[in-house]
Enzyme design. Structure first.
Site, mmCIF file in Angstrom:
data_model
loop_
_atom_site.group_PDB
_atom_site.id
_atom_site.type_symbol
_atom_site.label_atom_id
_atom_site.label_comp_id
_atom_site.label_asym_id
_atom_site.label_seq_id
_atom_site.Cartn_x
_atom_site.Cartn_y
_atom_site.Cartn_z
ATOM 1 N N GLY A 151 0.271 -8.446 -1.435
ATOM 2 C CA GLY A 151 -0.149 -7.375 -0.512
ATOM 3 C C GLY A 151 -1.651 -7.167 -0.487
ATOM 4 O O GLY A 151 -2.133 -6.135 -0.024
ATOM 5 N N LYS A 186 -16.824 -4.124 5.694
ATOM 6 C CA LYS A 186 -17.151 -3.209 4.596
ATOM 7 C C LYS A 186 -18.665 -3.151 4.374
ATOM 8 O O LYS A 186 -19.226 -2.082 4.126
ATOM 9 C CB LYS A 186 -16.432 -3.658 3.323
ATOM 10 C CG LYS A 186 -14.898 -3.576 3.448
ATOM 11 C CD LYS A 186 -14.209 -4.333 2.335
ATOM 12 C CE LYS A 186 -12.691 -4.272 2.449
ATOM 13 N NZ LYS A 186 -12.009 -5.237 1.567
HETATM 14 N N1 HSE Z 1 -7.792 -7.866 2.264
HETATM 15 C C1 HSE Z 1 -8.587 -6.938 1.545
HETATM 16 C C2 HSE Z 1 -9.035 -7.595 0.260
HETATM 17 C C3 HSE Z 1 -7.778 -5.702 1.266
HETATM 18 O O1 HSE Z 1 -8.517 -8.652 -0.107
HETATM 19 O O2 HSE Z 1 -9.925 -7.081 -0.395
HETATM 20 C C4 HSE Z 1 -8.586 -4.500 0.900
HETATM 21 O O3 HSE Z 1 -9.480 -4.131 1.897
#
Ligand code: HSE
Length: 435
Positions: A188, A206
């Site tokens: 997940g 981000k």
């Molecule tokens: N896909 C993102 C990661 C999930 O692997 O960091 C959290 O933003």
């Protein structure tokens, strides 16, 4: 006092974690807030999740997210659907309806944050997004509040857990790229479209948020240089290690006299740095402030409950501030909205960094001299050079350069690749000392 009523959009990994944490820690949370927080309306395509998560006591459940957004009983809409649309329309409608927003949606904030914050300002509501960057690490709060005395010189973050997990497994276990990615998806961690993780888009979302918080500029995701990890080979991982470096997929924002560097790419960093040893799915952000010096924030960047930790902290923050004067709240982007700066984001050709180059060249006299002349002519100084054992008259040459202007390196690489003695493309990885 009346409880604060939450409407939850999405009961997937993070939505499930949020419902679970709110329920498990309800008593302690209400002692922190001074009021109970209750989830009273949820939207989920899979209504069985309501039973699975034990939410079936008097809660309203729907498959229509708009029902929650338009529910007059709801104080805070928690958007955990992810993606650009319909999240954007739902959030804007909720704000229009006077509701506060908590979201974990980095894509939404990075792409549409300027519009969403302007609308929230107009309506006097809050939009909290701690979970959008680095999962459970309270980095937004640190940047907006804890470091607010500082002039931020630069920041560098491992802000995609899936990418870091892949690079770590490749280095430690020599595992296959696809196999590690499949594991991250099963756990997940990966995005719905895993190319967002691998090609750096998730990290760029981000980083553009962190850069705005650091420098008081509007969100500019479209100006973020974005390079993924799919071209990193096991040889580069090994050569980096021989030279005392690790390859990490970093998001870097740096203030220079000309403007702001905002870039995501694989980066070689000295293995003695703490951040070089952040492995697996963990995230870390290193922030250099003029007053405080370097500060490092480390923790789980993805997963149900780590992300829920940030979502619930935002719910608590909003619940505490429900009665606060809208003009005296912490600004969405850390600086007052009418005082954001127009400092430019620099094009990549103007950034300055050191480089690792891996060059395949013919093994014959004069080759190194020809190549180093091309670099020297462009004022590129070599820090270290290694020639590997030749194979079929072809040698692998590894060079580390001192800090150069990226545009000069682009020109040198183009000239080198055009030589007959150079075979194929030259691999380049930017090197940062983070000192
Ligand atoms: N896909 C993102 C990661 C999930 O692997 O960091 C959290 O933003």
């Amino acid at each position: 006092m009346n409880p604060v009523k939450i409407g939850l959009l999405g009961l997937g990994t993070v939505g499930g974690g949020t419902a679970t944490v709110l329920k498990r820690n309800a008593e302690e949370i209400s002692r922190r807030v001074g009021r109970d927080i209750v989830v009273s309306h949820v939207a989920t395509l899979d209504l069985d999740r309501v039973d699975e998560l034990g939410l079936n006591h008097g809660i309203k459940a729907t498959q229509e997210a708009a029902d929650v957004v338009n529910d007059p009983d709801i104080d805070i809409v928690v958007e955990l659907i992810g993606g650009y649309s319909p999240a954007k329309e739902l959030v804007l409608q909720a704000i229009e309806n006077g509701k506060h927003i908590v979201t974990a949606n980095k894509a939404l904030i990075a792409m549409h944050g300027n519009e969403i914050f302007a609308k929230a300002q107009e309506k006097g509501v809050m939009v909290a997004f701690e979970a959008a960057v680095a999962g459970g690490i309270p980095i937004i709060k640190a940047m907006r509040e804890g470091l607010s005395a500082n002039h931020i010189e630069w920041l560098a973050g491992i802000i995609n857990g899936t990418g870091n997990f892949i690079l770590t497994e490749m280095r430690d276990k020599g595992r296959d790229f696809a196999d590690v990615l499949a594991e991250a998806q099963a756990l997940g961690y990966a995005e719905a479209d895993p190319t967002f993780d691998i090609e750096g888009i998730d990290a760029a979302h981000k980083l553009s948020i962190l850069s705005s918080l650091a420098y008081g500029i509007p969100l500019q995701f479209d100006k973020t240089y974005t390079e993924g990890i799919s071209n990193i080979t096991p040889e580069d991982v090994e050569y980096a290690s021989e030279l005392g470096y690790r390859i990490k997929h970093l998001g870097i924002a740096r203030r220079t006299t000309q403007g702001i560097e905002q870039r995501v790419h694989p980066t070689m960093i000295p293995e003695r740095r703490l951040i070089a040893n952040v492995d697996g799915v963990m995230n870390a952000v290193l922030v250099q402030g003029d007053a405080v010096g370097p500060t490092l924030y480390y923790g789980a960047g993805a997963g149900d409950e780590p992300t829920a930790s940030a979502v619930v902290a935002d719910i608590i923050d909003v619940a505490r501030a429900l009665t606060a004067d809208p003009n005296n709240r912490v600004p969405h982007l850390a600086f007052q909205p009418d005082l954001l700066a127009d400092t430019p984001i620099l094009p990549m050709s103007n950034i300055q960094t050191a480089f690792y180059l891996r060059i395949c060249a013919e093994d014959k006299p004069g080759v190194l001299a020809e190549m180093t002349k091309i670099l020297g002519d462009r004022n590129i100084s070599i820090e270290a050079i290694i020639q590997k054992e030749p194979n079929d008259d072809k040698a692998t040459i590894i060079m580390l350069t001192h800090i150069v202007r990226e545009g000069d390196m682009d020109d040198a690489i183009e000239t080198l690749e055009a030589l007959d003695i150079v075979c194929g493309k030259i691999t380049r990885i930017r090197v940062e000392s983070l000192g």
